[in-house]
Design a protein around this motif. Structure first.
Motif, PDB file in Angstrom:
ATOM      1  N   CYS A 170      -7.215  -7.361  -2.144  1.00  0.00           N
ATOM      2  CA  CYS A 170      -8.106  -6.313  -1.617  1.00  0.00           C
ATOM      3  C   CYS A 170      -9.421  -6.871  -1.078  1.00  0.00           C
ATOM      4  O   CYS A 170     -10.476  -6.225  -1.166  1.00  0.00           O
ATOM      5  N   PHE A 221      -2.732   0.537  -3.968  1.00  0.00           N
ATOM      6  CA  PHE A 221      -1.935  -0.671  -3.796  1.00  0.00           C
ATOM      7  C   PHE A 221      -1.155  -1.004  -5.061  1.00  0.00           C
ATOM      8  O   PHE A 221      -1.636  -0.782  -6.184  1.00  0.00           O
ATOM      9  N   GLU A 263       0.868  -1.176   0.000  1.00  0.00           N
ATOM     10  CA  GLU A 263       0.000   0.000   0.000  1.00  0.00           C
ATOM     11  C   GLU A 263       0.905   1.227   0.000  1.00  0.00           C
ATOM     12  O   GLU A 263       1.517   1.565   1.014  1.00  0.00           O
TER      13      GLU A 263
END
Length: 281
Positions: free
Chosen positions: A202, A135, A129
C-alpha cells in the motif's frame, strides 16, 4: 465519502455479554458503505450471535477467510447454505491439510464439508483489491523473524508432514485517511512481517491500527502461559511503537497472559477483543 470503520466481534474466545463464545474468531466490518465478514469461527455460533445483534450476514460485499484453520472457517457452511451467491476469498493454499502437534497430533484444516465446495471460493495468489481501498495482502516472508514463533503447527506436502510456513494466511488491509488498518486473525507470520507486507502493498503508508490475534497463548501443566519470551515481547512492542500504531485490538490466540504482558508495555494503545463488542476506527 464517509470512511468510518465499525467492527463487531461476532465470535471470540471470551464474552462479557449473554452471547455465545467459543475458540475462534469472526469479525463483521463496515467500511465505506461496504460490509465484510472476516472469518466465521469454529461453528454456527457466529451466525446465532449476529442474529441476536440484528446483523444480517447474507448479501454482504465480501466474505474473507484469513487462513486455513477450522476455528476461522467452521461456520462458513452456514453462509454457503443461506447465501447461494456468496463467494469466500481465501489464499490458494487455504484448503490444504494442516496439523497441530499440541498434545496429540491432529488435523486443524478447513472442515471437509466446507472445503469440498471449492467452487464457492475465490483462491487468491498475490495482493488483490477486492473492494475500493480494501486489499488482501498475502503472507510471503516465511517465519524468519524471531517474534514469529512456530508453535507445533504443520502442513501436509504430498505424503510428508512439514512445518507450516503460513503461506495460507493473508491480511485484510483497509487504506483509510488515518492510515492502514490491518486485520490479521492469528498473525502466524509475525506482526513484524505482516506490517511490512501491508506497507509494501500500500505504498509505505502509515499503519494506524492492527486488529487480530498474535498467537502468544500456550498451556503448561494445565495453566495458560505466554509462549513469547521477554525478548519476543519487546520486539513486538517495539515494532508497534516504532510504527506508531495508535490502536491495537487483540484477543483469541493472544491469550489473557499475553495480553497483560503487552498492555504493561503499550498502555492504552491496546484493547482486548471480546464477543459482542463493537468499536469504531
Amino acid at each position: 465519502m464517509d470512511q468510518k470503520i465499525r467492527v463487531t466481534v461476532l465470535i471470540e474466545n471470551t464474552t462479557e455479554s449473554s452471547l455465545v463464545c467459543e475458540h475462534g474468531l469472526s469479525l463483521f466490518i463496515q467500511y465505506n458503505g461496504k460490509k465484510i465478514l472476516l472469518d466465521a469461527g469454529s461453528s454456527e455460533a457466529f451466525w446465532e450471535n449476529a442474529h441476536a445483534l440484528d446483523i444480517p450476514l447474507t448479501g454482504l460485499d465480501a466474505y474473507v477467510l484469513s487462513h486455513g484453520h477450522y476455528d476461522h472457517s467452521g461456520g462458513f457452511g452456514k453462509i454457503l447454505t443461506n447465501d447461494p451467491t456468496a463467494k469466500i476469498y481465501a489464499r490458494k493454499e487455504a484448503l490444504d491439510v494442516y496439523l497441530s502437534a499440541s498434545g496429540r497430533i491432529h488435523e486443524i484444516s478447513v472442515p471437509q464439508e466446507i472445503a469440498a465446495h471449492r467452487d464457492r471460493f475465490i483462491l487468491t495468489d498475490g495482493v488483490m483489491e477486492i473492494l475500493p481501498r480494501v486489499f488482501l495482502v498475502p503472507h510471503q516472508h516465511g517465519i524468519s523473524n524471531k517474534s514469529c514463533r512456530k508453535v507445533n503447527l504443520y502442513k501436509m506436502r504430498g505424503e510428508e508432514v512439514v512445518p507450516d510456513d503460513f503461506m495460507h494466511e493473508h491480511s485484510l488491509v483497509l487504506d483509510t485517511e488515518k492510515g492502514l488498518v490491518i486485520f490479521n486473525s492469528c498473525s502466524h507470520g509475525g506482526a513484524v512481517n505482516i506490517i511490512r507486507e501491508a506497507e509494501d502493498a500500500c505504498g509505505q503508508k502509515q499503519v494506524y491500527s492492527y486488529v487480530g490475534g498474535l498467537h502468544m497463548k500456550g498451556t503448561e501443566n494445565g495453566e495458560e502461559i505466554c509462549t513469547f519470551s521477554k525478548s519476543d515481547i519487546d520486539d513486538l512492542c517495539d515494532i508497534f511503537l516504532l510504527k506508531d500504531v495508535k490502536r491495537i485490538y487483540t484477543g483469541h490466540c493472544t491469550g489473557s497472559v499475553g495480553f497483560e504482558e503487552l498492555h504493561s508495555r503499550l498502555g492504552n494503545r491496546i484493547h482486548k477483543l471480546t464477543t459482542g463488542m463493537q468499536f469504531d476506527l
